[in-house]
Design an enzyme around this catalytic site. Structure first.
Site, PDB file in Angstrom:
ATOM      1  N   GLU A  26       0.843  -1.207   0.000  1.00 29.74           N
ATOM      2  CA  GLU A  26       0.000   0.000   0.000  1.00 29.74           C
ATOM      3  C   GLU A  26       0.876   1.255   0.000  1.00 29.74           C
ATOM      4  OE1 GLU A  26      -1.311   1.963   3.260  1.00 29.74           O
ATOM      5  OE2 GLU A  26      -0.963   0.393   4.732  1.00 29.74           O
ATOM      6  N   LYS A  87      -5.289  10.938   0.406  1.00 27.82           N
ATOM      7  CA  LYS A  87      -5.452   9.610   1.013  1.00 27.82           C
ATOM      8  C   LYS A  87      -6.747   9.023   0.445  1.00 27.82           C
ATOM      9  CE  LYS A  87      -6.415   7.565   5.579  1.00 27.82           C
ATOM     10  NZ  LYS A  87      -6.415   7.782   7.041  1.00 27.82           N
ATOM     11  N   SER A 141     -12.678   1.918  10.430  1.00 25.71           N
ATOM     12  CA  SER A 141     -12.011   1.989   9.136  1.00 25.71           C
ATOM     13  C   SER A 141     -12.762   1.184   8.081  1.00 25.71           C
ATOM     14  CB  SER A 141     -10.589   1.452   9.257  1.00 25.71           C
ATOM     15  OG  SER A 141      -9.971   1.450   7.983  1.00 25.71           O
ATOM     16  N   ALA A 142     -12.798   1.739   6.871  1.00 25.41           N
ATOM     17  CA  ALA A 142     -13.409   1.030   5.735  1.00 25.41           C
ATOM     18  C   ALA A 142     -12.606  -0.224   5.383  1.00 25.41           C
ATOM     19  CB  ALA A 142     -13.488   1.962   4.533  1.00 25.41           C
ATOM     20  N   ASP A 143     -11.393  -0.338   5.943  1.00 28.57           N
ATOM     21  CA  ASP A 143     -10.576  -1.541   5.685  1.00 28.57           C
ATOM     22  C   ASP A 143     -11.363  -2.816   5.994  1.00 28.57           C
ATOM     23  OD1 ASP A 143      -8.526   0.225   5.194  1.00 28.57           O
ATOM     24  OD2 ASP A 143      -7.311  -0.346   6.935  1.00 28.57           O
ATOM     25  N   LYS A 160      -3.652  -1.290  14.168  1.00 27.99           N
ATOM     26  CA  LYS A 160      -2.927  -0.261  14.912  1.00 27.99           C
ATOM     27  C   LYS A 160      -3.444  -0.179  16.347  1.00 27.99           C
ATOM     28  CE  LYS A 160      -3.681   2.391  11.522  1.00 27.99           C
ATOM     29  NZ  LYS A 160      -3.686   2.159  10.124  1.00 27.99           N
TER      30      LYS A 160
HETATM   31  N1  PSU Z   1      -0.496   1.102   8.895  1.00 28.70           N
HETATM   32  C1  PSU Z   1       0.582   1.875   9.141  1.00 28.70           C
HETATM   33  N2  PSU Z   1       0.538   3.179   8.761  1.00 28.70           N
HETATM   34  C2  PSU Z   1      -0.539   3.694   8.092  1.00 28.70           C
HETATM   35  C3  PSU Z   1      -1.666   2.856   7.806  1.00 28.70           C
HETATM   36  C4  PSU Z   1      -1.593   1.576   8.247  1.00 28.70           C
HETATM   37  O1  PSU Z   1       1.574   1.408   9.712  1.00 28.70           O
HETATM   38  O2  PSU Z   1      -0.517   4.869   7.721  1.00 28.70           O
HETATM   39  C5  PSU Z   1      -2.840   3.380   7.004  1.00 28.70           C
HETATM   40  C6  PSU Z   1      -3.365   2.233   6.133  1.00 28.70           C
HETATM   41  O3  PSU Z   1      -3.362   2.696   4.798  1.00 28.70           O
HETATM   42  C7  PSU Z   1      -4.769   1.987   6.615  1.00 28.70           C
HETATM   43  C8  PSU Z   1      -5.151   3.382   7.045  1.00 28.70           C
HETATM   44  O4  PSU Z   1      -5.608   1.464   5.612  1.00 28.70           O
HETATM   45  O5  PSU Z   1      -3.973   3.825   7.734  1.00 28.70           O
HETATM   46  C9  PSU Z   1      -6.395   3.384   7.884  1.00 28.70           C
HETATM   47  O6  PSU Z   1      -6.897   4.696   7.933  1.00 28.70           O
HETATM   48  P1  PSU Z   1      -8.387   4.957   8.470  1.00 28.70           P
HETATM   49  O7  PSU Z   1      -8.350   4.602   9.918  1.00 28.70           O
HETATM   50  O8  PSU Z   1      -8.619   6.417   8.211  1.00 28.70           O
HETATM   51  O9  PSU Z   1      -9.283   4.075   7.653  1.00 28.70           O
HETATM   52 MN    MN Z   2     -11.603   6.407  10.113  1.00 33.37          MN
END
Ligand code: PSU
Ligand code: MN
Length: 302
Positions: A26, A87, A141-143, A160
């Site tokens: 990614e 992003k 997260s949408a992940d 995380k």
């Molecule tokens: N893991 C890391 N650093 C990051 C991310 C993940 O070590 O920056 C990123 C990934 O791209 C993940 C995103 O999909 O953070 C999630 O962001 P959000 O919580 O806004 O969905």
């Molecule tokens: Mn979010």
């Protein structure tokens, strides 16, 4: 998806055609998750680690409205240095492509594009998940939802630790996303080797992971991801007490400043890095390095 929409680098296209191992990487971690100028060096290092472990790296991003699967040296540099790189989660892809925007892809957008390109293995640092105080913000997260609909194996160091880890594991269970602990029966804690939470399945070799992936394919059923949770080595983890202190502060500051939406994750990661004198960054990098190497070995075993 027609090739006119998805642009594969020549190297990635040839590797996929010849059924050689390919690992998706990614780009949000490069553009928004790591400090400059170290981020560019890391991006190059990760691609090098995939190669030296026997696979072709396919870093994924959107440049000038085109999804790229595999970046040239110049394109990787652009993602790491251009301050206007956005992003992009997977819901952002259609508007970004239509308007000609450039952006780094999160886990959700990367997994989506990688699967469309026919890539089966993806490596990252930590997944997004359910945020603490979810009951107030509904921030998840949408992940997670995307992984529940995409057939790809994701090697990561857990989710995380800024998140609500037990809630995220519960959501993964609800969504039917499989989780394997790699060499551990504890779910990793991203900066920490263990989050303290148990995992139901433990595997110990890249071959075993590949066998689970093959079995999933043979079984058929809904397209869903498989999470390979690979802990950072204990001697490279962040000191757990420092972690807990710095995280409590970062969360408080995030709340005080009213930071919301896409900005939350980069803010917390950056705050932790400054508060730990860079130690969280080193733990993060150690985790990612291990993940890209393992992903390459799994892709090769497949
Ligand atoms: N893991 C890391 N650093 C990051 C991310 C993940 O070590 O920056 C990123 C990934 O791209 C993940 C995103 O999909 O953070 C999630 O962001 P959000 O919580 O806004 O969905
Ligand atoms: Mn979010």
């Amino acid at each position: 998806m027609p090739e006119t929409i998805l642009t594969l680098s020549e190297e990635v296209r040839e590797a996929l055609a010849a059924r050689r191992p390919v690992v998706a990487l990614e780009s949000t971690i490069i553009a928004h998750g790591l400090p400059r100028p170290r981020n560019l060096a890391v991006a190059r290092e990760l691609e090098g680690l995939v190669r030296s472990s026997g696979a072709v790296p396919a870093t994924i991003a959107v440049l000038d409205g085109r999804p790229r699967i595999g970046l040239s040296k110049e394109e990787l540099e652009r993602i790491a240095t251009d301050p206007d790189v956005r992003k992009l989660g997977h819901r952002d892809l259609a508007p970004a492509l239509t308007s000609g925007a450039s952006g780094a892809t999160t886990v959700s957008a990367t997994a989506f594009l990688a699967a469309r390109a026919g890539i089966r293995v993806f490596a990252t640092g930590g997944l997004g998940g359910v945020h603490r105080e979810w009951t107030l913000t509904q921030d998840e997260s949408a992940d997670l939802q995307l992984l529940a609909r995409t057939r790809i194996a994701v090697v990561c160091a857990g989710v995380k630790s800024i998140l609500d880890v037990p809630a995220t594991l519960q959501r993964l269970e609800t969504l039917g996303v499989g989780v394997l602990g790699y060499g551990t029966d504890r779910f990793p804690g991203f900066y920490l080797a263990s989050s303290g939470e148990p995992v139901d399945w433990t595997v110990r070799t890249p071959r075993e992971v590949a066998e689970v992936i093959r079995t999933q394919d043979a079984l058929g059923g809904p397209d869903v991801a498989l999470i390979v949770a690979n802990p950072v080595p204990e001697d490279e983890q962040l000191d757990p007490q420092l972690h807990d202190r710095a995280l409590a502060e970062a969360l408080a500051e995030c709340r005080e400043r009213g930071i919301t939406g896409q900005a939350v994750t980069p803010f917390l990661l950056d705050h932790l890095m400054r508060r730990t004198g860079g130690a969280s960054l080193e733990a993060n990098l150690a985790a990612v390095r291990g993940n890209v190497q393992l992903a390459a070995l799994v892709a090769a075993a497949l």
